[in-house]
Design an enzyme around this catalytic site. Sequence first.
Site, PDB file in Angstrom:
ATOM      1  N   HIS A  15       0.849  -1.196   0.000  1.00  0.00           N
ATOM      2  CA  HIS A  15       0.000   0.000   0.000  1.00  0.00           C
ATOM      3  C   HIS A  15       0.883   1.243   0.000  1.00  0.00           C
ATOM      4  CE1 HIS A  15      -3.943   1.838   0.517  1.00  0.00           C
ATOM      5  NE2 HIS A  15      -3.317   2.776   1.209  1.00  0.00           N
TER       6      HIS A  15
ATOM      7  N   ASP B  41     -13.885   2.825   6.903  1.00  0.00           N
ATOM      8  CA  ASP B  41     -12.846   3.552   6.157  1.00  0.00           C
ATOM      9  C   ASP B  41     -13.386   4.076   4.845  1.00  0.00           C
ATOM     10  OD1 ASP B  41     -10.127   4.471   5.550  1.00  0.00           O
ATOM     11  OD2 ASP B  41     -10.307   3.008   3.939  1.00  0.00           O
TER      12      ASP B  41
ATOM     13  N   ARG C 248     -12.980  12.589   4.341  1.00  0.00           N
ATOM     14  CA  ARG C 248     -11.715  13.311   4.584  1.00  0.00           C
ATOM     15  C   ARG C 248     -11.217  13.984   3.322  1.00  0.00           C
ATOM     16  NH1 ARG C 248      -8.085   8.940   5.973  1.00  0.00           N
ATOM     17  NH2 ARG C 248      -6.489  10.531   6.075  1.00  0.00           N
TER      18      ARG C 248
ATOM     19  N   SER D  55      -6.625   4.440   8.585  1.00  0.00           N
ATOM     20  CA  SER D  55      -7.300   4.190   7.312  1.00  0.00           C
ATOM     21  C   SER D  55      -6.604   3.060   6.556  1.00  0.00           C
ATOM     22  CB  SER D  55      -7.276   5.486   6.486  1.00  0.00           C
ATOM     23  OG  SER D  55      -7.506   5.239   5.129  1.00  0.00           O
TER      24      SER D  55
ATOM     25  N   LYS E 195      -8.062  -1.282   6.488  1.00  0.00           N
ATOM     26  CA  LYS E 195      -8.502  -2.031   5.303  1.00  0.00           C
ATOM     27  C   LYS E 195      -7.503  -3.113   4.915  1.00  0.00           C
ATOM     28  CE  LYS E 195      -7.419   1.759   2.150  1.00  0.00           C
ATOM     29  NZ  LYS E 195      -7.829   3.035   2.722  1.00  0.00           N
TER      30      LYS E 195
HETATM   31  N1  URA Z   1      -4.228   6.152   1.752  1.00  0.00           N
HETATM   32  C1  URA Z   1      -5.225   5.593   2.492  1.00  0.00           C
HETATM   33  O1  URA Z   1      -5.621   4.454   2.278  1.00  0.00           O
HETATM   34  N2  URA Z   1      -5.745   6.330   3.458  1.00  0.00           N
HETATM   35  C2  URA Z   1      -5.333   7.573   3.739  1.00  0.00           C
HETATM   36  O2  URA Z   1      -5.863   8.146   4.646  1.00  0.00           O
HETATM   37  C3  URA Z   1      -4.300   8.144   2.964  1.00  0.00           C
HETATM   38  C4  URA Z   1      -3.756   7.406   1.965  1.00  0.00           C
END
Ligand code: URA
Length: 445
Positions: free
Chosen positions: A85, A164, A171, A186, A190
């Site tokens: 990620h 999320d 957000r 966040s 996930k």
């Molecule tokens: N990527 C995410 O999954 N969440 C965030 O808050 C920022 C970047």
Amino acid sequence: MASPRPVDLIRAKRDGHSVSADDLTALINAYTADDVPDYQMSAFLMAAFLKGLDADETAALTRAMLHSGTVLDLSHTPGTKVDKHSTGGVGDKVSLILAPIVAACGVPVPMISGRGLGHTGGTLDKLESIPDFRTDLSIAAYKQQLADLGLVLIGQTAEIAPADRKLYALRDVTGTVECIPLIAASIMSKKLAEGIDGLVLDVKCGRGAFMSSEADARRLAETLVSIGHEFGKATVARMTRMDAPLGRAVGNWPEMQESIQCLQGDVEGLDDLMTVTLALAGEMLWLGGEAASPEAGVAQAQEAIDSGAAFDTFARVVDAQGGDVTVVHDPAARAGMAPAGTVAAPATGYVQAIDAFAVGMTAVRMGAGRRVKEDPVDPTAGLVLHKKVGEAVAKGDPLATLYTARTEDIPAFSSAIGEAYTLADTAPPAPDMLLGRYTMEGWTD
Ligand code: URA
């Protein structure tokens, strides 16, 4: 005992007090169930943004968001399942290249991605720029494809970290993205819900990242890795440079096209993108037990491109998820990609810098991202940079080609992209893309 009223939690956070794990869980559950309106959640997020969340609050928030939905069990697929990620960047198409590489090398990759956020693009929007590609597979189909192909690329379903999904969209449009605990909760909620065994994080640092200072990027990397550790997952973070857009393409289909080109081994002029991609792929292969070290993993990743195995894996996944495979084999054939304008160099010199934030914001205005959460994205909008940092330009040379349906604003887009470039008389040193590596053992560079 009755749950606290949201307004009391907003006040508590606004005044700098800690919120207990039980209260945070109640707030997240109520918001997920639509019992707390967006305006109250926005106020709470802004209070958290301004006053921060401590380590206990961050872990509690992550846990509450993780358990707002299903936590998947992928034990039906043998092997160590590893995902990656990114904290978000401009031109950051690394996942699209790296996921098929890693799967082709034998490590199962169950990837669940998000949409663009603020000035940054999202893997999900990029995948959906392939005509007919489906990112909304059922959990059963997701598991089956992982078992069959070793790679599946979907978006968050209603079952996976639904808190999320709602918070992320909120957000994005309330100025509450660039906050270490909110980003960490966040991402980790996930990713932990996916049922992975290991996770590689690309923590972006620089002008085009949510963390522009190295100190903040380091803190974010440390927070993410320690949450991973707390939940029993092998987690590695690489801190990588995000001052200029990564690669040359910015926007959903332009980035997909560039990713396909890389998977086909055509990487000329894309050293920055491939350095980051191969480093992260190496980490995933190491975590997945297929490489003896991250460095050995880099060599294996390169082989998967050279042999065509990574490209074949990608084409199979596109086919399995209903996408139009003809555009994977011949990206230039995709309809709707007509250049709308060119940006010319105002002077002769060398490209000293390209402001990734300015480029990302311009791409959003061109239609590649969202200004409010209901906005549709134009899959073909974006730009391709013809000159990268360090390259020589002559006055009048094309710096970038623009793709947009918002043709009335092309003069404004052109001047914004022109202004994102800084030219100088001498070439700058090549930027170092890999800025540090963090595991529970600490930092290495
Ligand atoms: N990527 C995410 O999954 N969440 C965030 O808050 C920022 C970047």
